[in-house]
Design a protein around this motif. Structure first.
Motif, short mmCIF file in Angstrom:
data_model
loop_
_atom_site.label_atom_id
_atom_site.label_comp_id
_atom_site.label_asym_id
_atom_site.label_seq_id
_atom_site.Cartn_x
_atom_site.Cartn_y
_atom_site.Cartn_z
N THR A 126 -18.70 3.30 -68.97
CA THR A 126 -17.57 2.42 -69.25
C THR A 126 -16.27 2.87 -68.59
O THR A 126 -15.32 2.10 -68.55
CB THR A 126 -17.35 2.28 -70.76
OG1 THR A 126 -17.18 3.58 -71.33
CG2 THR A 126 -18.54 1.59 -71.41
N GLN A 127 -16.21 4.08 -68.08
CA GLN A 127 -15.00 4.55 -67.40
C GLN A 127 -15.10 4.41 -65.88
O GLN A 127 -14.13 4.67 -65.18
CB GLN A 127 -14.71 6.01 -67.78
CG GLN A 127 -14.49 6.23 -69.26
CD GLN A 127 -13.39 5.34 -69.83
OE1 GLN A 127 -12.29 5.28 -69.30
NE2 GLN A 127 -13.69 4.63 -70.91
N LYS B 46 -16.53 -0.75 -65.43
CA LYS B 46 -15.25 -1.39 -65.16
C LYS B 46 -15.06 -1.67 -63.66
O LYS B 46 -13.94 -1.84 -63.19
CB LYS B 46 -14.10 -0.53 -65.69
CG LYS B 46 -14.05 -0.50 -67.20
CD LYS B 46 -12.86 0.26 -67.71
CE LYS B 46 -12.86 0.25 -69.23
NZ LYS B 46 -11.81 1.08 -69.78
N LEU B 47 -16.16 -1.74 -62.94
CA LEU B 47 -16.09 -2.03 -61.51
C LEU B 47 -15.51 -3.42 -61.29
O LEU B 47 -15.77 -4.34 -62.06
CB LEU B 47 -17.47 -1.96 -60.87
CG LEU B 47 -18.10 -0.58 -60.73
CD1 LEU B 47 -19.53 -0.70 -60.23
CD2 LEU B 47 -17.29 0.28 -59.79
N LYS B 48 -14.75 -3.57 -60.23
CA LYS B 48 -14.19 -4.86 -59.83
C LYS B 48 -14.50 -5.17 -58.37
O LYS B 48 -14.20 -6.26 -57.89
CB LYS B 48 -12.66 -4.90 -60.04
CG LYS B 48 -12.24 -4.76 -61.49
CD LYS B 48 -12.61 -5.98 -62.28
CE LYS B 48 -12.16 -5.83 -63.72
NZ LYS B 48 -12.88 -6.67 -64.62
N SER B 49 -15.06 -4.19 -57.66
CA SER B 49 -15.36 -4.39 -56.24
C SER B 49 -16.52 -3.48 -55.83
O SER B 49 -16.87 -2.55 -56.54
CB SER B 49 -14.13 -4.09 -55.38
OG SER B 49 -13.77 -2.74 -55.50
N MET B 50 -17.08 -3.80 -54.68
CA MET B 50 -18.16 -3.01 -54.11
C MET B 50 -17.60 -2.24 -52.92
O MET B 50 -16.68 -2.71 -52.25
CB MET B 50 -19.30 -3.90 -53.61
CG MET B 50 -19.88 -4.85 -54.64
SD MET B 50 -20.59 -4.05 -56.09
CE MET B 50 -22.07 -3.35 -55.46
N PRO B 51 -18.18 -1.09 -52.63
CA PRO B 51 -17.78 -0.41 -51.40
C PRO B 51 -18.29 -1.20 -50.19
O PRO B 51 -19.22 -2.00 -50.32
CB PRO B 51 -18.44 0.96 -51.51
CG PRO B 51 -19.50 0.82 -52.53
CD PRO B 51 -19.16 -0.34 -53.39
#
Length: 182
Positions: free
Chosen positions: A5-6, A29-34
């Protein structure tokens, strides 16, 4: 990484993990991909894909991931600006995907978004084996004319605040459960 979750970001060099087969990033809490996730050609499990605006972070990266199976949530579809990228994602040929979710985060009242979303959904055809499809935050006023969900057993439609017509549900012979929620 399920329920980390962090976790807010994957390492930039994730694309170097070319032997990686499973990446479960649910409940983070991801909002984007590498960039260059398409390099992970052995990937079988990818629970979420966050469509980015930057080069190498778009939905076209999914086109190289031929072995995806199980479930996939496509997030941030509002970031797709070129329908050709959706075609290159080649979802329809990923026959091991059984659960597919389409999600738009931005629910603005932009008239350009209406046409873009409809065209995008039309070109992000679900694979024939997909039994569950959810569409969340769709911004168009109508659904694409052709049915791309012919074998779907469960269809969930959430937050369609602009949509004034439903998909041609009568053409979905396998449909057993329909959930509509605004």
């Amino acid at each position: 990484l399920h329920e980390c979750t962090q976790l807010v970001e994957l390492p930039a060099k994730t694309m170097d993990l070319v032997s990686l087969c499973h990446l479960d990033i649910r409940n983070t809490k991801l909002k984007s991909m590498p960039p260059l996730m398409g390099n992970l050609v052995k990937l079988q499990t990818l629970t979420d894909f966050f469509v980015g605006k930057d080069r190498g972070c778009g939905i076209a990266e999914l086109g190289k991931l031929r072995h995806l199976q199980g479930e996939l949530i496509l997030r941030n579809l509002q970031n797709v600006t070129d329908v050709q990228d959706a075609i290159e994602a080649n979802l329809k040929d990923k026959n091991l995907l059984e659960r597919l979710e389409y999600e738009w985060e931005d629910n603005d009242d932009n008239s350009d978004a209406y046409e873009t979303d409809m065209s995008l959904l039309q070109h992000l055809k679900s694979p024939a084996n997909a039994k569950y499809v959810a569409i969340n935050g769709y911004r168009s006023t109508k659904f694409p004319g052709d049915s791309t969900f012919s074998n779907v057993v469960e269809l969930d439609l959430f937050q369609w605040k602009c949509c004034i017509s439903l998909p041609p549900l009568g053409e979905l012979a396998s449909l057993r459960k329909l959930v509509l929620n605004d």
